[in-house]
Motif scaffolding. Structure first.
Motif, PDB file in Angstrom:
ATOM      1  N   VAL A   1     -10.017   2.200 -10.530  1.00  0.00           N
ATOM      2  CA  VAL A   1      -8.654   2.458 -11.016  1.00  0.00           C
ATOM      3  C   VAL A   1      -8.451   1.809 -12.388  1.00  0.00           C
TER       4      VAL A   1
ATOM      5  N   SER B   1       3.598   3.461  -5.399  1.00  0.00           N
ATOM      6  CA  SER B   1       3.073   4.779  -5.040  1.00  0.00           C
ATOM      7  C   SER B   1       3.002   4.940  -3.524  1.00  0.00           C
ATOM      8  N   GLY B   2       3.209   3.856  -2.783  1.00  0.00           N
ATOM      9  CA  GLY B   2       3.115   3.930  -1.328  1.00  0.00           C
ATOM     10  C   GLY B   2       1.684   3.711  -0.834  1.00  0.00           C
ATOM     11  N   TYR B   3       0.734   3.595  -1.775  1.00  0.00           N
ATOM     12  CA  TYR B   3      -0.659   3.447  -1.353  1.00  0.00           C
ATOM     13  C   TYR B   3      -0.901   2.097  -0.681  1.00  0.00           C
TER      14      TYR B   3
ATOM     15  N   LYS C   1       1.952  -1.217  -8.824  1.00  0.00           N
ATOM     16  CA  LYS C   1       1.788   0.237  -8.897  1.00  0.00           C
ATOM     17  C   LYS C   1       1.427   0.800  -7.515  1.00  0.00           C
ATOM     18  N   ASP C   2       0.540   0.097  -6.809  1.00  0.00           N
ATOM     19  CA  ASP C   2       0.154   0.527  -5.455  1.00  0.00           C
ATOM     20  C   ASP C   2       1.333   0.489  -4.492  1.00  0.00           C
TER      21      ASP C   2
ATOM     22  N   LYS D   1       7.714  -0.527  -0.540  1.00  0.00           N
ATOM     23  CA  LYS D   1       8.584  -0.159  -1.656  1.00  0.00           C
ATOM     24  C   LYS D   1      10.025  -0.526  -1.314  1.00  0.00           C
TER      25      LYS D   1
END
Lengths: 255, 305
Positions: free
Chosen positions: A15, A85-87, A81-82, A254
């Motif tokens: 990434v 994004s829900g990751y 960021k993860d 989130k």
């Protein structure tokens, strides 16, 4: 757990590589520091307190450490960021240990700083750097840089998990200023006149990292006791940060 | 399969989920129905180990959600309301990674990734970064990621919210297929009455953090009485006598009559004939979950479109 940590570290590196702007600016900044400090300040190394060492060797750890402090923020940014994004939630839903989930981005951050440190050394050699203790000085510096990089990546990951907010994670890197400037950054401790700054430098873990690097970079004989102190500080910080991050992993969804 | 006892989640002293208890049988499709903010997602997050429980407890396949989280995670597949996709990786990379995190070898993970890309119709897009996918494609990739380890229980948090009717039907078909072909137990949350009615074997209605009713759609509807006939007369001065003859009630211009099937319908039509009345409209209304909700909470059910 190590297999999963490896898998997740690889993923974080992939990434990072796909987002070159997450690391290129910091790389430029640390090389910039090295250039500016050596050309602008090298005259002060003729002071007797420097004991005749080359100012480039003296300032190189500053460039490495400031690169680490600045660059480690990247690990936290990637984590925010993860989360957004829900990751990150998807990772939390796997049976993988929480420690592996936070270690992945931390180790990737550390490896990023490893490459950065090599580049700083490369730049140093171009500027005429020579290490009196030879390759041992080089490798021992790298080891300390890795330890400090891991600790700082851990700090930024922990802050990201705790705040779950890109701005807050970014603000966490403001720690850069006290860590770099309240230390023996530009001159040895003997030359610091203000008492409060001396105290701050003594409490600042960065001091031990930079002094540890200087212990192996400046002279032919390595000052092992100073170096070991640096390694211990890096190890304790890293461990504390891994625990801090792992404890904050659950519920990092989130907002 | 899923046993929930007095499960509670408190945020700053407010009970978002308040002592709910229910159980879901193996192989069942269970719908958790409630308006926005009722506590559905919080319940899913607790049951799937994402957030800590304030009090009460629950097990999934006998595994405790607080004490045996690793085993719980091996049992469940979870598609949260928002997709969990890393935009920087390709669909294929994400699926392979997911397989490996569930302990698959590289070969097995690659094989499973291909299978799933095929299954959700993304075979041609597996090598593209998922950031370039459309919303619908991301949903499908998300479902594929959820299925990698062949979970025995599937949690779907509002799987069709915000989807157009065609995509909604597609998801319904997929959910039924997973349930029928693999015997997967499915726990889904929804704010659509129709979705719960159409899809679920059993329904629990949640409002304001509390479970207010549970049963099959038929059982829930029966709580609100049988079907009824709604008539609007052309000549509304005759409404009152008409209502009295069938002991119904009047709401605005509509005469609502209790019905016991076609026999009542015949009688109504005969009455209208005999009294030379014309009906502007005449409908037989099946009891709906809507009515159940109004009866239980005293407020109309609101779907968030």
């Amino acid at each position: 757990m190590w297999r999963e940590t490896l898998i997740l570290t690889k993923r974080s590196l992939l990434v990072t590589l796909r987002n070159p702007f997450s690391f290129i600016p910091n790389l430029i900044i640390s090389v910039f520091f090295l250039l500016v400090y050596t050309s602008g300040l090298s005259g002060i190394s003729s002071l007797p307190q420097f004991g005749g060492v080359d100012y480039l060797n003296f300032i190189l750890p500053v460039s490495i450490v400031s690169g680490a402090v600045g660059g480690a923020g990247g690990a936290g940014q990637a984590l925010v960021k993860d989360i957004e994004s829900g990751y990150f939630a998807r990772l939390l839903l796997t049976p993988v240990s929480r420690t592996a989930i936070v270690l992945g981005p931390m180790l990737a951050g550390m490896l990023q700083l490893f490459v950065q440190t090599l580049l700083i050394f490369g730049m140093g050699f171009l500027l005429g750097l020579s290490i009196p203790a030879g390759s041992a000085g080089f490798f021992l510096t790298i080891v300390l840089a890795l330890g400090f990089g891991l600790a700082f990546a851990g700090y930024s990951v922990g802050v990201a998990l705790k705040t779950r907010n890109a701005q807050a994670a970014q603000a966490g890197t403001l720690l850069f200023f006290p860590l770099i400037f309240l230390s023996t950054t530009f001159v040895p401790k003997e030359l610091i006149e203000a008492e409060w700054l001396k105290i701050a430098a003594t409490l600042n873990p960065t001091t031990y990292i930079m002094e540890g690097m200087r212990a192996v970079l400046l002279r032919e004989t390595i000052d092992w006791s100073v170096y070991t102190q640096g390694v211990l500080v890096a190890a304790v910080l890293s461990l504390a940060m891994v625990v801090f991050a792992a404890l904050n992993a659950r519920g990092a969804l989130k907002k | 399969m899923i046993e929930v006892e007095q499960l509670t989640k408190e945020y700053n002293g407010k009970k978002v989920v308040d002592q709910i208890s229910f159980h879901v049988k193996k192989g069942e499709i269970f719908a958790f129905l409630g308006p926005n903010g009722a506590g559905k997602s919080t319940t899913v997050q607790m049951l799937t180990t994402l957030i800590a429980v304030s009090s009460g407890h629950a097990t999934i396949n006998q595994y405790d959600i607080e004490r045996d989280q690793k085993n719980v995670r091996l049992q469940i597949g979870v598609a949260l309301q928002e997709t969990g996709i890393d935009n920087d990786l390709t669909g294929q990379e994400l699926l392979v990674l997911q397989g490996k995190l569930f302990g698959f070898s590289q070969e097995k993970a690659v094989e499973r990734a291909h299978e799933l890309l095929e299954l959700v119709g993304l075979a041609a897009d597996g090598k593209r970064r998922s950031g370039t996918y459309s919303g619908g494609m991301k949903r499908r990739l998300d479902l594929a990621l959820t299925l990698v380890h062949q979970p025995t229980v599937l949690f779907l948090d509002e799987p069709t919210t915000g989807l157009d009717p065609a995509s909604r039907l597609q998801i319904w078909t997929e959910v039924r297929r997973l349930n029928e072909e693999y015997g997967t137990t499915i726990f889904l949350t929804t704010q659509y009455l129709e979705e719960a009615d159409q899809l679920a074997d059993r329904i629990a209605i949640i409002n304001d953090g509390k479970l207010i009713a549970e049963g099959t759609a038929a059982e829930l509807k029966a709580m609100n009485g049988a079907e009824r006939i709604e008539v609007v007369l052309e000549d509304q001065s005759a409404s009152e006598a008409f209502r009295a003859a069938f002991s119904g009630r009047i709401e605005k211009e509509i005469v609502l009559l209790p019905s016991a099937g076609t026999e009542t319908l015949k009688q109504v039509v005969r009455y209208l004939d005999d009294h030379h009345l014309t009906a502007r409209s005449l409908v037989v209304k099946q009891p709906s979950l809507d009515d159940v909700f109004i009866q239980l909470t005293g407020q109309a059910y609101k779907e968030d479109k």
